[in-house]
Motif scaffolding. Structure first.
Motif, PDB file in Angstrom:
ATOM      1  N   ASP A 295       0.845  -1.298   0.319  1.00  0.00           N
ATOM      2  CA  ASP A 295      -0.375  -0.299  -0.020  1.00  0.00           C
ATOM      3  C   ASP A 295       0.779   1.197   0.491  1.00  0.00           C
ATOM      4  O   ASP A 295       1.410   1.302   0.884  1.00  0.00           O
ATOM      5  N   ALA A 296       0.499   2.070  -0.606  1.00  0.00           N
ATOM      6  CA  ALA A 296       1.362   3.543  -0.693  1.00  0.00           C
ATOM      7  C   ALA A 296       1.480   3.809   0.711  1.00  0.00           C
ATOM      8  O   ALA A 296       2.321   4.184   0.705  1.00  0.00           O
ATOM      9  N   ALA A 297       0.846   3.982   1.824  1.00  0.00           N
ATOM     10  CA  ALA A 297       0.802   3.807   2.566  1.00  0.00           C
ATOM     11  C   ALA A 297       1.595   3.492   3.518  1.00  0.00           C
ATOM     12  O   ALA A 297       2.184   4.584   4.735  1.00  0.00           O
ATOM     13  N   ASP A 298       2.181   2.549   3.285  1.00  0.00           N
ATOM     14  CA  ASP A 298       3.192   1.730   3.905  1.00  0.00           C
ATOM     15  C   ASP A 298       4.700   1.621   3.141  1.00  0.00           C
ATOM     16  O   ASP A 298       5.184   1.260   3.857  1.00  0.00           O
ATOM     17  N   ALA A 299       4.621   2.438   2.352  1.00  0.00           N
ATOM     18  CA  ALA A 299       6.074   2.506   1.762  1.00  0.00           C
ATOM     19  C   ALA A 299       6.985   2.916   2.433  1.00  0.00           C
ATOM     20  O   ALA A 299       7.738   2.438   2.645  1.00  0.00           O
ATOM     21  N   PRO A 300       6.833   4.072   2.959  1.00  0.00           N
ATOM     22  CA  PRO A 300       7.522   4.733   3.480  1.00  0.00           C
ATOM     23  C   PRO A 300       8.755   3.932   4.666  1.00  0.00           C
ATOM     24  O   PRO A 300       9.618   4.050   4.918  1.00  0.00           O
ATOM     25  N   ALA A 301       7.604   3.371   5.809  1.00  0.00           N
ATOM     26  CA  ALA A 301       7.748   2.533   6.047  1.00  0.00           C
ATOM     27  C   ALA A 301       9.079   1.443   5.814  1.00  0.00           C
ATOM     28  O   ALA A 301       9.873   1.241   6.139  1.00  0.00           O
ATOM     29  N   LEU A 302       8.314   0.950   4.474  1.00  0.00           N
ATOM     30  CA  LEU A 302       9.166  -0.012   3.517  1.00  0.00           C
ATOM     31  C   LEU A 302      10.594   0.358   3.806  1.00  0.00           C
ATOM     32  O   LEU A 302      11.900  -0.517   3.696  1.00  0.00           O
ATOM     33  N   VAL A 303      10.124   1.496   2.737  1.00  0.00           N
ATOM     34  CA  VAL A 303      11.929   1.941   2.699  1.00  0.00           C
ATOM     35  C   VAL A 303      12.873   2.278   3.648  1.00  0.00           C
ATOM     36  O   VAL A 303      13.858   2.139   3.342  1.00  0.00           O
TER      37      VAL A 303
ATOM     38  N   GLY B 124      14.795   3.574  -5.815  1.00  0.00           N
ATOM     39  CA  GLY B 124      13.315   4.174  -6.182  1.00  0.00           C
ATOM     40  C   GLY B 124      12.105   3.186  -5.993  1.00  0.00           C
ATOM     41  O   GLY B 124      12.239   2.423  -4.465  1.00  0.00           O
ATOM     42  N   LEU B 125      11.163   4.444  -6.727  1.00  0.00           N
ATOM     43  CA  LEU B 125       9.724   2.962  -6.854  1.00  0.00           C
ATOM     44  C   LEU B 125       9.092   2.353  -7.713  1.00  0.00           C
ATOM     45  O   LEU B 125       9.875   2.818  -8.122  1.00  0.00           O
ATOM     46  N   MET B 126       8.783   1.333  -7.620  1.00  0.00           N
ATOM     47  CA  MET B 126       8.383   0.274  -9.010  1.00  0.00           C
ATOM     48  C   MET B 126       6.383   0.533  -8.721  1.00  0.00           C
ATOM     49  O   MET B 126       5.712   0.375  -8.129  1.00  0.00           O
ATOM     50  N   GLY B 127       6.147   0.719 -10.519  1.00  0.00           N
ATOM     51  CA  GLY B 127       4.396   0.268  -9.915  1.00  0.00           C
ATOM     52  C   GLY B 127       3.685  -0.558 -10.823  1.00  0.00           C
ATOM     53  O   GLY B 127       4.460   0.087 -12.057  1.00  0.00           O
TER      54      GLY B 127
ATOM     55  N   ALA C 268      -4.536   4.297 -16.025  1.00  0.00           N
ATOM     56  CA  ALA C 268      -2.989   4.398 -15.568  1.00  0.00           C
ATOM     57  C   ALA C 268      -2.650   5.503 -14.971  1.00  0.00           C
ATOM     58  O   ALA C 268      -1.921   5.574 -13.775  1.00  0.00           O
ATOM     59  N   ARG C 269      -2.376   6.451 -15.421  1.00  0.00           N
ATOM     60  CA  ARG C 269      -2.425   8.475 -14.948  1.00  0.00           C
ATOM     61  C   ARG C 269      -2.191   8.521 -13.693  1.00  0.00           C
ATOM     62  O   ARG C 269      -1.622   8.629 -13.217  1.00  0.00           O
ATOM     63  N   PRO C 270      -3.167   7.661 -13.235  1.00  0.00           N
ATOM     64  CA  PRO C 270      -3.198   9.373 -11.795  1.00  0.00           C
ATOM     65  C   PRO C 270      -2.337   8.342 -10.578  1.00  0.00           C
ATOM     66  O   PRO C 270      -2.020   8.545  -9.547  1.00  0.00           O
ATOM     67  N   GLY C 271      -2.407   6.736 -10.858  1.00  0.00           N
ATOM     68  CA  GLY C 271      -1.438   5.762 -10.256  1.00  0.00           C
ATOM     69  C   GLY C 271      -0.034   6.746 -10.097  1.00  0.00           C
ATOM     70  O   GLY C 271       0.919   6.470  -9.409  1.00  0.00           O
ATOM     71  N   PHE C 272       0.920   6.431 -11.772  1.00  0.00           N
ATOM     72  CA  PHE C 272       1.552   6.788 -11.617  1.00  0.00           C
ATOM     73  C   PHE C 272       2.060   8.506 -10.822  1.00  0.00           C
ATOM     74  O   PHE C 272       2.783   8.258 -10.733  1.00  0.00           O
ATOM     75  N   VAL C 273       0.989   8.963 -11.558  1.00  0.00           N
ATOM     76  CA  VAL C 273       1.305  10.191 -10.855  1.00  0.00           C
ATOM     77  C   VAL C 273       1.751  10.315  -9.168  1.00  0.00           C
ATOM     78  O   VAL C 273       2.509  10.727  -8.589  1.00  0.00           O
ATOM     79  N   ARG C 274       0.697   9.381  -8.749  1.00  0.00           N
ATOM     80  CA  ARG C 274       0.539   9.337  -7.154  1.00  0.00           C
ATOM     81  C   ARG C 274       2.105   8.753  -6.737  1.00  0.00           C
ATOM     82  O   ARG C 274       2.603   8.927  -5.913  1.00  0.00           O
ATOM     83  N   LEU C 275       2.461   8.056  -7.923  1.00  0.00           N
ATOM     84  CA  LEU C 275       3.754   7.270  -7.211  1.00  0.00           C
ATOM     85  C   LEU C 275       4.953   8.159  -7.684  1.00  0.00           C
ATOM     86  O   LEU C 275       6.021   8.053  -6.889  1.00  0.00           O
ATOM     87  N   VAL C 276       5.213   8.538  -8.502  1.00  0.00           N
ATOM     88  CA  VAL C 276       5.303   9.837  -8.460  1.00  0.00           C
ATOM     89  C   VAL C 276       5.829  10.918  -7.742  1.00  0.00           C
ATOM     90  O   VAL C 276       6.649  11.217  -7.109  1.00  0.00           O
TER      91      VAL C 276
ATOM     92  N   ASP D 121       8.880  11.982  -4.597  1.00  0.00           N
ATOM     93  CA  ASP D 121       9.922  12.585  -4.381  1.00  0.00           C
ATOM     94  C   ASP D 121       9.725  13.099  -2.971  1.00  0.00           C
ATOM     95  O   ASP D 121      10.630  13.814  -2.753  1.00  0.00           O
ATOM     96  N   ASP D 122       8.719  12.983  -2.428  1.00  0.00           N
ATOM     97  CA  ASP D 122       7.962  13.227  -0.844  1.00  0.00           C
ATOM     98  C   ASP D 122       9.691  12.456  -0.327  1.00  0.00           C
ATOM     99  O   ASP D 122       9.805  13.055   0.792  1.00  0.00           O
ATOM    100  N   LEU D 123       9.633  10.765  -0.747  1.00  0.00           N
ATOM    101  CA  LEU D 123      10.798  10.165  -0.461  1.00  0.00           C
ATOM    102  C   LEU D 123      12.161  10.985  -0.690  1.00  0.00           C
ATOM    103  O   LEU D 123      12.905   9.981  -0.338  1.00  0.00           O
ATOM    104  N   GLY D 124      12.685  11.436  -2.010  1.00  0.00           N
ATOM    105  CA  GLY D 124      13.823  11.380  -2.315  1.00  0.00           C
ATOM    106  C   GLY D 124      14.272  10.756  -3.326  1.00  0.00           C
ATOM    107  O   GLY D 124      15.353  10.453  -2.689  1.00  0.00           O
ATOM    108  N   LEU D 125      13.045  10.016  -3.758  1.00  0.00           N
ATOM    109  CA  LEU D 125      14.417   8.621  -3.895  1.00  0.00           C
ATOM    110  C   LEU D 125      13.748   9.202  -5.833  1.00  0.00           C
ATOM    111  O   LEU D 125      12.957   9.325  -6.348  1.00  0.00           O
ATOM    112  N   GLU D 126      15.084   8.597  -6.555  1.00  0.00           N
ATOM    113  CA  GLU D 126      15.188   9.112  -8.125  1.00  0.00           C
ATOM    114  C   GLU D 126      14.042   8.235  -8.913  1.00  0.00           C
ATOM    115  O   GLU D 126      13.942   8.608 -10.324  1.00  0.00           O
ATOM    116  N   GLU D 127      14.479   6.737  -8.247  1.00  0.00           N
ATOM    117  CA  GLU D 127      13.576   6.106 -10.084  1.00  0.00           C
ATOM    118  C   GLU D 127      12.830   6.204 -10.267  1.00  0.00           C
ATOM    119  O   GLU D 127      11.953   5.735  -8.839  1.00  0.00           O
TER     120      GLU D 127
END
Ligand SMILES: *Cc1c(COP(=O)(O)O)cnc(C)c1O
Length: 239
Positions: free
Chosen positions: A150-158, A170-173, A183-191, A195-201
């Motif tokens: 879940d997107a909400a759990d990603a910061p803790a997993l990182v 980085g992140l993959m989706g 697909a676009r809204p999900g891609f935007v959320r992942l980007v 950004d929030d997590l400072g991840l480049e990929e």
């Protein structure tokens, strides 16, 4: 009808595919990407279900980043390269559902683990491939069987991956089904999350939706059918 031959280098190339055709397709994709962005975007060529001869062809066509989504298949193809004529070594990306008990088998070959979606898998990668390069996979659409946290759990997993000494780049989706605009809204959320997590990929976009992914900020697209043509839909030989 013949099924995919993933057992060895002897498999035939898919009908209609040769080096010139593949080079053309790669050029086309690179041109499209260049029209959409000035950023460099990595093309990760997904060779799943295709024989090892396709891996060889991809390397000859200048593709360096290759991906598989089954551990056994990745190991078989990486092993076959020992006898291949190409001097180029691929950078293997693992993009499938990752079972903890398969990590060890492919750890010597994997350059980037793109589908890390839970702590148990991260811990096993850290054990078998200390400092390994990983992407955290985020579920963008609740697509059954595609994996991702879940997107909400990603910061803790990182954070957890970093604590384990892994190199989180980085992140993959996988985009929601239903076409590029779905697909676009999900891609935007992942980007935004990256950004929030400072991840480049940002590894987003497949053959059907890579243009939208590049528009919204992909740094890496994973392309199978756009490069190699359609995959056989028959089940794989029993591993
Ligand atoms: C198969 C696969 C791809 C490539 O799919 P195409 O639609 O053929 O480009 C990309 N990412 C993942 C995770 C895959 O399993």
């Amino acid at each position: 009808m013949t099924g995919p031959d993933v057992d060895g280098p002897g498999g035939d190339l898919p009908a209609g595919l040769d080096e010139a055709v593949l080079r053309d397709r790669v050029h086309h994709v690179r041109d499209r990407i260049a029209e959409l962005t000035d950023r460099p975007v990595r093309i990760v060529a997904v060779t799943k279900t295709h024989p090892s001869s396709v891996v060889d062809l991809a390397l000859r066509a200048g593709l360096v980043d290759l991906a598989e989504n089954y551990a056994q298949e990745l190991r078989a193809k990486a092993g076959d390269l020992g006898g291949a004529a190409s001097t180029q070594r691929p950078r293997w990306h693992f993009v499938g559902r990752l079972q903890t008990n398969k990590v060890r088998m492919i750890a010597p070959f994997v350059w980037c683990w793109e589908s890390v979606d839970r702590e148990s898998v991260a811990a096993e990668i850290a054990r078998r491939s200390p400092g390994g390069r990983v992407l955290v996979q985020v579920d963008l659409a609740g697509v059954a069987g595609r994996g991702g946290c879940d997107a909400a759990d990603a910061p803790a997993l990182v954070e957890r991956c970093r604590a384990l000494g892994l190199d989180v780049v980085g992140l993959m989706g996988v985009g929601a089904p239903g076409g590029p605009e779905a697909a676009r809204p999900g891609f935007v959320r992942l980007v935004e999350l990256a950004d929030d997590l400072g991840l480049e990929e940002r590894s987003i976009g497949m053959s059907g939706d890579y243009e939208v992914a590049v528009e919204v900020g992909a740094t890496s697209v994973r392309l199978g059918s756009a490069l190699f043509g359609p995959r056989a839909t028959v089940p794989r030989p029993g591993w």
